[in-house]
Design a protein around this motif. Structure first.
Motif, short mmCIF file in Angstrom:
data_model
loop_
_atom_site.label_atom_id
_atom_site.label_comp_id
_atom_site.label_asym_id
_atom_site.label_seq_id
_atom_site.Cartn_x
_atom_site.Cartn_y
_atom_site.Cartn_z
N CYS A 136 32.89 41.20 37.79
CA CYS A 136 33.30 40.00 37.07
C CYS A 136 32.71 38.75 37.70
N ILE A 137 32.69 38.74 39.04
CA ILE A 137 32.14 37.58 39.72
C ILE A 137 30.65 37.47 39.45
N LYS A 138 29.99 38.61 39.47
CA LYS A 138 28.54 38.58 39.33
C LYS A 138 28.11 38.21 37.92
N VAL A 139 28.89 38.63 36.91
CA VAL A 139 28.40 38.44 35.52
C VAL A 139 28.11 36.99 35.15
N PRO A 140 28.93 36.01 35.33
CA PRO A 140 30.34 35.99 35.70
C PRO A 140 31.21 35.93 34.46
N ILE A 141 32.37 36.57 34.57
CA ILE A 141 33.34 36.55 33.49
C ILE A 141 34.37 35.47 33.81
N PHE A 142 34.73 34.69 32.81
CA PHE A 142 35.81 33.72 32.99
C PHE A 142 37.02 34.46 33.57
N PRO A 143 37.75 34.01 34.55
CA PRO A 143 37.70 32.72 35.24
C PRO A 143 36.96 32.75 36.59
N PHE A 144 36.00 33.63 36.76
CA PHE A 144 35.30 33.71 38.04
C PHE A 144 33.91 33.08 37.96
N HIS A 145 33.75 32.13 37.04
CA HIS A 145 32.41 31.67 36.71
C HIS A 145 32.00 30.42 37.45
N SER A 146 32.90 29.83 38.27
CA SER A 146 32.65 28.45 38.69
C SER A 146 31.40 28.30 39.55
N TRP A 147 30.93 29.39 40.15
CA TRP A 147 29.71 29.24 40.95
C TRP A 147 28.47 29.10 40.09
N LYS A 201 22.35 39.98 34.85
CA LYS A 201 22.37 41.27 34.18
C LYS A 201 22.86 42.38 35.11
N MET A 202 22.70 42.15 36.41
CA MET A 202 23.15 43.19 37.34
C MET A 202 24.65 43.42 37.19
N GLY A 203 25.40 42.36 36.97
CA GLY A 203 26.84 42.50 36.80
C GLY A 203 27.17 43.28 35.55
N THR A 204 26.57 42.87 34.41
CA THR A 204 26.89 43.55 33.16
C THR A 204 26.37 44.98 33.19
N TYR A 205 25.18 45.14 33.74
CA TYR A 205 24.61 46.49 33.84
C TYR A 205 25.52 47.38 34.69
N ALA A 206 26.03 46.83 35.79
CA ALA A 206 26.90 47.62 36.67
C ALA A 206 28.17 48.03 35.95
N GLN A 264 42.65 55.30 40.15
CA GLN A 264 41.67 54.70 39.24
C GLN A 264 41.95 53.23 39.00
N THR A 265 43.23 52.91 38.83
CA THR A 265 43.57 51.53 38.54
C THR A 265 43.10 50.61 39.65
N TRP A 266 43.46 50.97 40.88
CA TRP A 266 43.07 50.10 42.01
C TRP A 266 41.56 50.02 42.17
N LEU A 267 40.92 51.18 42.07
CA LEU A 267 39.47 51.19 42.26
C LEU A 267 38.78 50.42 41.13
N PHE A 268 39.29 50.60 39.93
CA PHE A 268 38.72 49.88 38.80
C PHE A 268 38.82 48.38 39.02
N LEU A 269 39.99 47.95 39.50
CA LEU A 269 40.16 46.51 39.70
C LEU A 269 39.24 46.00 40.79
N ALA A 270 39.06 46.79 41.87
CA ALA A 270 38.18 46.35 42.95
C ALA A 270 36.74 46.25 42.47
N PHE A 271 36.27 47.29 41.79
CA PHE A 271 34.90 47.24 41.25
C PHE A 271 34.79 46.14 40.20
N GLY A 272 35.79 46.09 39.32
CA GLY A 272 35.75 45.12 38.24
C GLY A 272 35.71 43.70 38.75
#
Lengths: 563, 476
Positions: free
Chosen positions: A227-238, A260-265, A215-223
């Motif tokens: 995170c990039i799509k939302v984007p959550i700091f620090p992945f926001h630079s795009w 919203k797709m990121g947050t919805y996901a 779960q940990t690994w999968l959570f991090l991969a999905f997360g």
């Protein structure tokens, strides 16, 4: 109704194909408007017929045949409380986006509008998909038109912006694809007789129990992907780059729908699929959310470009959404959902207004404006409403979402500290600062530039496209329960179900088989305390009744919990 | 009659072999490239039709076990003939416009295709060698078609010299395996009991020979030069048909001659797959020439396909076959459009900067190029995505997760160079004032068919995946 849902999803795609054979630019515009209006009108029955008390299942479900050979991967769409409002937001914004690009797009008109329509089909699909694989496909379907929208019709730095946007997002999502495959096989082995499956119903069934380490690994991969799509700091630079360079319509769709797709996901997949990891990592995400709130606000404050300012304010607002979701209680998640809608409306409106100013003045620099309230009184009013909504003025929609999220995170058992809410509240104050300051410099004061004296106020089309947004901004602000009631039951059920499954998995885990880091992360002794209890503490109950007013659901919860 | 039935099992081979001779004679007596072109299309289409119908036929061996037919071999034939047919259709316009339209091209293409067909139906190392050599020698000639151009001659010579080396390795490997097992039949090699030094040396050399043909790193040096130097539609032919044939033969050898040794060669292929993906993608990033970029991209694709070979399960092999099909479709398509842009300015108009603003001048070509390139990136809803997805999934199922992660990161990097072409096509302003003419109807139609297939098998892959899966469940 199942058919209607599919029609709503694919009508825009059909419209995009139709545009290929239309030669005249004006016809292209009218056709796209007609298609998007029709989509919106057709989606209304879905909202009206929606049974808000139904939980644990989606409505209007279409379940197709497996299409990937011997794997159980199938076309599956439907709507539930989590997706209903966002789905409607997408169909609602589409005609507005078309209208907002009516005169600003002059080259390759047919290409532009067909990209917008393909994007709409992709977005609707993302919110309606109930198979993880279909979700992935629809998501990628939104990336291609967005790439072209920014790259062809964007500003001066558009190519860098669009390539960065595309690659950044794709890196995360490709890693997620690997995790998705892993989940598919794991679910197949556990709940589907060894057949690879990504069916949402099976993935959230209680028998599907992923080990804590997995779960940990999968959570991090999905997360990471989300995170990039939302984007959550620090992945926001795009994000600021893509927002600034995109044409108005691109920015609006990006802000209102795509983010919203990121947050919805996160709400739809990340939390329910990996319940233990989601709870264990909740404080981390909440911290990132709070950092995003404050960081976005601080950076927005120093922007010279209005559009960039709005872009950074997006990061700040989305921080709230993340905080609300990881509070792990109904109020927080409800706030997160309504905040997604609010952000779509108010930030969308702000981007449209900035686009209108840019079309007239060919500048977005704050310094180039000043005192234009005299020239454009109608625009000023609209701008003011959208801006105040974005700040979170009580009586307008922004307040509802932020308030619920603050209450939710304040009382959150999983987060276990009120400091999150305290710091997040600072973000609200900062928002008032940068927004009002910007508004004052742009709209009021003496007119310092000669060009600004020639500015004309917005025309009927522009008023017409802003008024619907304003109506909803006020409506959600005054009667939030008209909207929150759609998600209430489902969100409550979802969180409860997540907690139950998390407890079951933790209960079955043997502490001897886990590595040391996992033991530190997870509480493998059976948990008795439930996060639900926090909802029924006095303050919280008052808040949820005040803010959402759905006492029926609350009462049922209380009975279930023996209170 | 036993022998007549046996002949039926190699019907596509017979058609293409006869066609090669016929077209050569046609050229000798009429000298008309037009006629040769028409005859080639007819024969190729016939062979393709036969191969497609064989897909649903029985599987087995013929000619005393020298030939294997049906199933994987038939699918290999479909791949080869798809590549051949579309390359030939695209060749005419391109070669006419660049002044290289001669009938010999078609007979050489047919002979090469004959070699490939033999290669995919070989059940014996000698048959395999004959196939590889027939294919390679014809390709050496085709690579040097532009006689008066330095790059083309260089390509032909380089290809020939390196190819000869690789053939040497392959042949030596075959000899050693024969020494170890006493037979050249694939099944007999699988049954070798004494797996000593000679056996492993033979396997190693055989792998090197195959790595060269599928251009795996570090045996890839010839690929960029040859792909760039050869006329573009010929490159399309080499990149798709010959590569697909080599991969199918590779699968046959791995699954039939070396099934028990999987644990050993799997690690070797793992390593080379990793190298191929990483090096192919990184070098593709810095290419300014589109043909060269596509050459490195085809190296990278070979890397992804090798992930499937490293997994080495039935599911993985059928995933690889699907990938090869998607790869064939999108590569011919992409090279076809490169050829189209190229013929307006003559040979070698293939720098990416040449493409600025061309996308909107003939929107249909621009859109088609986007379809093919996005499919190569591996974005749904295109066939390339399903291919990648299935290969990766098969590998994840076998526990090769780290390799798959490298694979997805490499394909994320690949986005940059594919998008670069699209950026130039659509997002930059045209500088050279080039006027694009409409391509011929057949040319446009075949590209449209390729794109339609790319989308169709991206949305509805089940039809093909079921069929491919069935090849491996049936024991021949």
């Amino acid at each position: 109704m199942e058919l209607l849902l599919n029609i709503v999803i694919y009508l825009p795609l059909f419209g995009a194909l139709l545009l290929l054979i239309i030669r005249q630019d004006d016809w292209v515009r009218w056709t796209s408007l007609l298609i998007t209006m029709a989509t919106f009108v057709l989606s209304l029955p879905l909202l009206l017929q929606f049974d808000i008390s139904l939980t644990g299942t989606a409505q209007y479900m279409t379940v197709g045949e497996p299409f990937l050979g011997d794997w159980d991967v199938k076309y599956m769409v439907g709507l539930d409380g989590l997706s209903m409002l966002l789905f409607m937001l997408t169909t609602f914004m589409a005609p507005i986006v078309v209208l907002s690009s009516w005169s600003s797009i002059k080259k390759h008109v047919a290409g532009f509008f067909s990209m917008l329509l393909i994007l709409q089909t992709g977005s609707l699909g993302v919110f309606a998909a109930l198979d993880l694989f279909m979700f992935y496909i629809f998501f990628e379907l939104t990336q291609i038109p967005m790439f072209f929208l920014i790259g062809i019709w964007g500003g001066t730095d558009r190519i860098y912006a669009t390539v960065k946007f595309f690659i950044y997002t794709l890196v995360g999502w490709l890693l997620m694809l690997v995790a998705l495959i892993y989940v598919g096989f794991a679910a197949g082995n556990m709940v589907n007789d060894g057949v690879f499956t990504t069916d949402w119903r099976l993935l959230t069934s209680p028998e599907f129990q992923l080990g804590l380490v997995e779960q940990t690994w999968l959570f991090l991969a999905f997360g990471f992907a989300f995170c990039i799509k939302v984007p959550i700091f620090p992945f926001h630079s795009w994000l600021p780059l893509a927002h600034t360079e995109a044409p108005t319509a691109g920015s609006v769709v990006l802000a209102a729908i795509a983010l919203k797709m990121g947050t919805y996901a996160i709400l739809r997949y990340l939390i329910p699929l990996f319940p233990n990891a989601a709870i264990a990592f909740a404080p981390m995400f909440a911290v990132l959310g709070v950092i995003g709130i404050i960081y976005g606000a601080l950076v927005a404050m120093v922007q010279k470009d209005v559009k960039k300012l709005v872009a950074y304010s997006s990061i700040s607002h989305l921080g709230f959404v993340v905080l609300g979701m990881f509070a792990f209680n109904t109020i927080g998640a409800q706030g997160a959902i309504i905040q997604m809608v609010n952000h779509g409306l108010s930030t969308g409106a702000l981007f449209i207004i900035v686009g209108m100013l840019y079309e007239r003045r060919h500048s977005r620099m704050i310094a180039d404006f000043g005192g234009i309230a005299k020239m454009m009184p109608v625009l000023t009013v609209m701008f003011m409403i959208a801006m105040l909504a974005s700040i979170g003025l009580p009586g307008l929609n922004g307040f509802v979402g932020e308030f619920l999220i603050l209450v939710g995170s304040f009382n959150s058992v999983v987060l276990g500290s009120y400091w999150y809410a305290v710091f997040a509240a600072v973000g609200v104050i900062l928002a008032a600062g940068y927004m009002l300051w910007m508004f004052q410099r742009v709209m009021f004061g003496p007119i310092t530039h000669e060009e600004n004296k020639k500015l004309t106020d917005i025309n009927a089309r522009e008023i017409g496209l802003l008024v619907p947004i304003m109506i909803f901004i006020v409506w959600i602000g005054i009667r939030p329960t008209d909207f929150t009631r759609y998600s209430e039951a489902q969100v409550t059920w979802m969180l409860e179900d997540t907690q139950t499954r998390a407890d079951a998995i933790a209960h079955n885990a043997h502490s001897t088989e886990l590595p040391a880091w996992a033991l530190k992360l997870y509480d493998v002794t059976p948990q008795v305390a439930s996060y639900m209890e926090s909802d029924h503490e006095e303050g919280a109950t008052t808040a949820i009744t005040a803010a959402s007013g759905n006492s029926e659901v609350n009462r049922r919860e209380n009975e279930e919990n023996g209170l | 009659m036993e022998s007549a039935n046996e002949l039926l099992t190699i019907l596509p081979l017979i058609i293409i072999g006869a066609a090669g001779l016929f077209v050569m004679m046609l050229d000798a007596f009429t000298g008309s490239a037009r006629l040769a072109y028409l005859a080639t299309i007819l024969f190729s289409a016939a062979a393709l039709a036969v191969a497609v119908s064989d897909l649903f036929g029985p599987m087995g061996e013929s000619f005393h076990g020298l030939i294997t037919y049906g199933g994987t071999s038939s699918f290999g034939m479909v791949l080869v003939m798809t590549g051949t047919l579309f390359s030939v259709i695209l060749s005419r316009d391109y070669l006419e416009k660049t002044g290289m339209h001669i009938a010999e091209v078609y007979s050489m293409i047919l002979f090469a295709a004959f070699g490939m067909l033999l290669l995919v139906s070989s059940n014996n190392l000698v048959t395999l060698f004959l196939g590889i050599e027939t294919m390679s020698i014809s390709l050496y000639v085709l690579a040097g078609l532009v006689k008066n151009h330095k790059k083309s001659v260089e390509a032909a010579l380089k290809y020939f010299l390196l190819g000869a080396f690789a053939t040497g390795f392959l042949l030596y490997g075959i000899a050693l395996l024969y020494g170890a097992s006493g037979s050249t039949f694939l099944v007999d090699i699988a049954a070798t009991e004494d797996k000593g030094m000679i056996y492993w040396a033979g396997v190693g050399l055989l792998l090197v020979g195959f790595f060269f043909k599928i251009s795996a790193v570090p045996f890839h040096m010839w690929t960029p030069d040859v792909y760039q130097g050869a006329p573009t539609t010929i490159t399309a032919f080499m990149a798709t048909a010959s590569k697909a044939a080599a991969f199918v033969a590779f699968i046959l050898v791995l699954s039939r001659a070396l099934p028990d040794a999987r644990a050993d060669w799997s690690d070797v292929i793992w390593l080379f797959a990793l190298l191929t993906m990483v090096v192919g993608n990184i070098l593709a990033l810095v290419q300014d020439n589109v043909k060269r970029m596509l050459a490195y991209s085809s190296i990278a694709h070979a890397g992804y396909i090798m992930i499937g070979l490293a997994a080495g399960t039935d599911a993985a092999y059928s995933a690889v076959l699907f990938y090869l099909f998607a790869y064939t479709l999108m590569n011919i398509g992409a090279f076809g459009i490169v050829a189209y842009y190229e013929w307006h300015k003559g040979y070698d108009f293939t720098e990416v900067s040449n493409y600025s603003g061309l996308g909107f001048k003939q929107p249909i070509m621009g859109v088609l190029m986007s379809v093919f390139l996005f499919s190569m990136v591996g974005i749904p809803p295109f066939a390339g995505f399903i291919g990648k997805y299935r290969v990766f999934a098969a590998a994840v199922d076998e526990g090769l997760i780290s390799l798959v992660i490298v694979g997805v990161l490499a394909s994320a990097a690949s986005v940059y160079y594919y998008l670069r072409v699209l950026v130039h096509l659509f997002m930059k302003e045209s500088e050279n004032g080039i006027v694009l003419s409409r391509p011929g109807t057949l040319y446009t139609a075949s590209l449209l068919i390729l794109a339609a297939l790319t989308i169709f098998f991206g949305i509805n892959p089940g039809v093909l995946t079921d069929l491919l899966g069935s090849f491996w469940t049936v024991q021949y």
